[in-house]
Design a protein around this motif. Structure first.
Motif, PDB file in Angstrom:
ATOM      1  N   GLY A 108      -7.047   1.701   4.589  1.00 48.44           N
ATOM      2  CA  GLY A 108      -6.540   1.416   5.935  1.00 48.44           C
ATOM      3  C   GLY A 108      -7.543   1.739   7.033  1.00 48.44           C
ATOM      4  O   GLY A 108      -8.397   2.597   6.863  1.00 48.44           O
ATOM      5  N   THR A 109      -7.420   1.041   8.162  1.00 43.47           N
ATOM      6  CA  THR A 109      -8.271   1.319   9.314  1.00 43.47           C
ATOM      7  C   THR A 109      -7.472   1.964  10.448  1.00 43.47           C
ATOM      8  O   THR A 109      -8.046   2.457  11.411  1.00 43.47           O
ATOM      9  CB  THR A 109      -8.877   0.027   9.887  1.00 43.47           C
ATOM     10  N   GLY A 110      -6.142   1.934  10.352  1.00 42.31           N
ATOM     11  CA  GLY A 110      -5.317   2.445  11.436  1.00 42.31           C
ATOM     12  C   GLY A 110      -5.153   1.458  12.581  1.00 42.31           C
ATOM     13  O   GLY A 110      -4.605   1.787  13.632  1.00 42.31           O
TER      14      GLY A 110
ATOM     15  N   LYS B  80      10.460  -5.215   3.747  1.00 42.93           N
ATOM     16  CA  LYS B  80      11.042  -3.922   3.379  1.00 42.93           C
ATOM     17  C   LYS B  80      10.395  -3.377   2.106  1.00 42.93           C
ATOM     18  O   LYS B  80      10.144  -4.130   1.166  1.00 42.93           O
ATOM     19  CB  LYS B  80      12.546  -4.134   3.153  1.00 42.93           C
ATOM     20  N   ASP B  81      10.111  -2.073   2.139  1.00 49.49           N
ATOM     21  CA  ASP B  81       9.657  -1.456   0.885  1.00 49.49           C
ATOM     22  C   ASP B  81      10.533  -0.246   0.592  1.00 49.49           C
ATOM     23  O   ASP B  81      11.362   0.146   1.401  1.00 49.49           O
ATOM     24  CB  ASP B  81       8.172  -1.057   0.980  1.00 49.49           C
ATOM     25  N   PHE B  82      10.355   0.314  -0.596  1.00 50.48           N
ATOM     26  CA  PHE B  82      11.222   1.399  -1.040  1.00 50.48           C
ATOM     27  C   PHE B  82      10.391   2.638  -1.368  1.00 50.48           C
ATOM     28  O   PHE B  82      10.708   3.404  -2.274  1.00 50.48           O
ATOM     29  CB  PHE B  82      12.053   0.912  -2.244  1.00 50.48           C
TER      30      PHE B  82
ATOM     31  N   LYS C  89       0.808  -1.212   0.000  1.00 50.12           N
ATOM     32  CA  LYS C  89       0.000   0.000   0.000  1.00 50.12           C
ATOM     33  C   LYS C  89       0.844   1.266   0.000  1.00 50.12           C
ATOM     34  O   LYS C  89       0.586   2.220  -0.715  1.00 50.12           O
ATOM     35  CB  LYS C  89      -0.913   0.050   1.240  1.00 50.12           C
ATOM     36  N   TYR C  90       1.842   1.294   0.885  1.00 53.33           N
ATOM     37  CA  TYR C  90       2.592   2.534   1.094  1.00 53.33           C
ATOM     38  C   TYR C  90       3.905   2.572   0.317  1.00 53.33           C
ATOM     39  O   TYR C  90       4.575   3.603   0.287  1.00 53.33           O
ATOM     40  CB  TYR C  90       2.860   2.760   2.585  1.00 53.33           C
ATOM     41  N   GLY C  91       4.295   1.428  -0.264  1.00 51.92           N
ATOM     42  CA  GLY C  91       5.561   1.371  -0.986  1.00 51.92           C
ATOM     43  C   GLY C  91       5.478   2.063  -2.343  1.00 51.92           C
ATOM     44  O   GLY C  91       6.506   2.348  -2.955  1.00 51.92           O
TER      45      GLY C  91
ATOM     46  N   ARG D 177      -4.657   9.592   3.255  1.00 48.57           N
ATOM     47  CA  ARG D 177      -3.991   8.619   2.390  1.00 48.57           C
ATOM     48  C   ARG D 177      -4.303   7.194   2.855  1.00 48.57           C
ATOM     49  O   ARG D 177      -4.578   6.307   2.065  1.00 48.57           O
ATOM     50  CB  ARG D 177      -2.478   8.881   2.415  1.00 48.57           C
ATOM     51  N   SER D 178      -4.275   7.007   4.178  1.00 48.53           N
ATOM     52  CA  SER D 178      -4.566   5.694   4.733  1.00 48.53           C
ATOM     53  C   SER D 178      -5.957   5.226   4.323  1.00 48.53           C
ATOM     54  O   SER D 178      -6.162   4.081   3.930  1.00 48.53           O
ATOM     55  CB  SER D 178      -4.424   5.734   6.255  1.00 48.53           C
ATOM     56  N   ARG D 179      -6.937   6.152   4.393  1.00 43.45           N
ATOM     57  CA  ARG D 179      -8.295   5.793   3.992  1.00 43.45           C
ATOM     58  C   ARG D 179      -8.364   5.433   2.523  1.00 43.45           C
ATOM     59  O   ARG D 179      -9.015   4.484   2.126  1.00 43.45           O
ATOM     60  CB  ARG D 179      -9.245   6.957   4.251  1.00 43.45           C
TER      61      ARG D 179
END
Ligand code: ADP
Length: 269
Positions: free
Chosen positions: A228-230, A197-199, A165-167, A222-224
């Motif tokens: 994402g639920t946190g 690991k992500d980049f 998701k965040y990579g 961004r999480s939503r």
């Protein structure tokens, strides 16, 4: 405030028990404050999609009643809001189950190589949505740990899903499994180390200590957006604790993020 009015002589505070009761009160205060915050957070997180759903229902009953195009569009939004509520409720249930089982013995012997391979293949469709490539080094495939298999699966699912998701789209995620010698963090026992690991954009070190708090998000918008639920890392932290392991987060802005899980090897728990 009342607790600060306890009078005690610091030099013999531990002997006469005053300091002990002082700590008790403030611990209890803190626990009940955290419970109140949690309930407030849950209510807020549930109310946001609910309010949106109710708004769309009203519009569909009234102004947009005969507009087929709007109907399709609204139903799509409504379905994604409902999915969000479902994810939230399912994460809340996971969290409360993990808490309830915190003291139960670990029943399974879990081969980590096989577990990681299976988690990765179940996340493959998710990764290919954004052209993320998952690479592995699972050469120490046979390492196993005493665990609750479903819970460990959830730990690695959450971490790898976050990396996807965040990579960032088109990025890479690296998952490694290795054995480590006796670790102070494991009271001298040998361990098993899994790194995800992500980049991607990474995390400002300022936020790192708070990432495992419930509902803590660096960027909640961004999480939503990425679904994402946190609660993902709060669940990870609880499960790792139950397994007497350690979670470590290394990251910096622009440098990607690395989440390491250290677990006691074999039946040593
Ligand atoms: P969420 O459901 O929002 O993803 P998590 O508890 O899993 O919740 O993560 C908490 C927050 O930590 C995320 O909202 C995000 O800001 C940050 N985070 C987690 N994993 C990563 C990562 N791999 N790279 C950058 N930020 C991350």
């Amino acid at each position: 405030e009342g607790v600060y009015e306890v009078h005690c002589n610091p030099t013999n505070a531990l002997n006469d028990g005053v300091l002990v009761s002082f700590l008790d009160i403030s611990d209890r205060e803190q626990a009940s404050q955290m419970r109140r915050d949690f309930v407030a957070n849950v209510s807020h997180e549930l109310r946001t999609p609910l309010t949106s759903l109710m708004g769309f229902i009203e519009t569909l009953q009234g102004p947009a009643k005969d507009d087929a195009g709007a109907r399709m569009q609204f139903l799509e939004i409504m379905s994604s809001e409902a999915a969000r509520m479902e994810r939230l409720v399912s994460d809340l249930l996971s969290l409360s189950r993990v808490e309830a089982e915190e003291r139960l013995p670990l029943r399974d012997s879990v081969a980590l190589g096989a577990l990681l391979t299976s988690v990765i293949s179940s996340l493959a469709p998710r990764a290919s949505e954004t052209a993320v490539e998952i690479m592995t080094d699972l050469s120490e495939h046979d390492l196993s740990v005493r665990a609750e298999a479903d819970q460990l699966r959830q730990v690695f699912t959450n971490l790898i899903e976050n990396a996807i998701k965040y990579g960032g789209a088109g990025g890479k995620v690296l998952v490694t499994l290795s054995a480590v010698e006796g670790q102070p963090a494991l009271r001298g026992q040998p361990g098993v180390l899994v790194k995800v690991k992500d980049f991607g954009a990474g995390i400002d070190p300022l936020h790192i200590p708070r990432l495992t708090e419930r509902f803590y998000r660096v960027d909640s918008h961004r999480s939503r957006q990425v679904g994402g639920t946190g609660l993902g890392l709060a669940i990870v932290k609880h499960i790792v604790q139950r397994h007497r392991g350690r979670l470590r987060i290394d990251s910096d802005l622009g440098k990607g993020a690395e989440f390491s899980v250290l677990l006691p090897r074999g039946d040593a728990v």
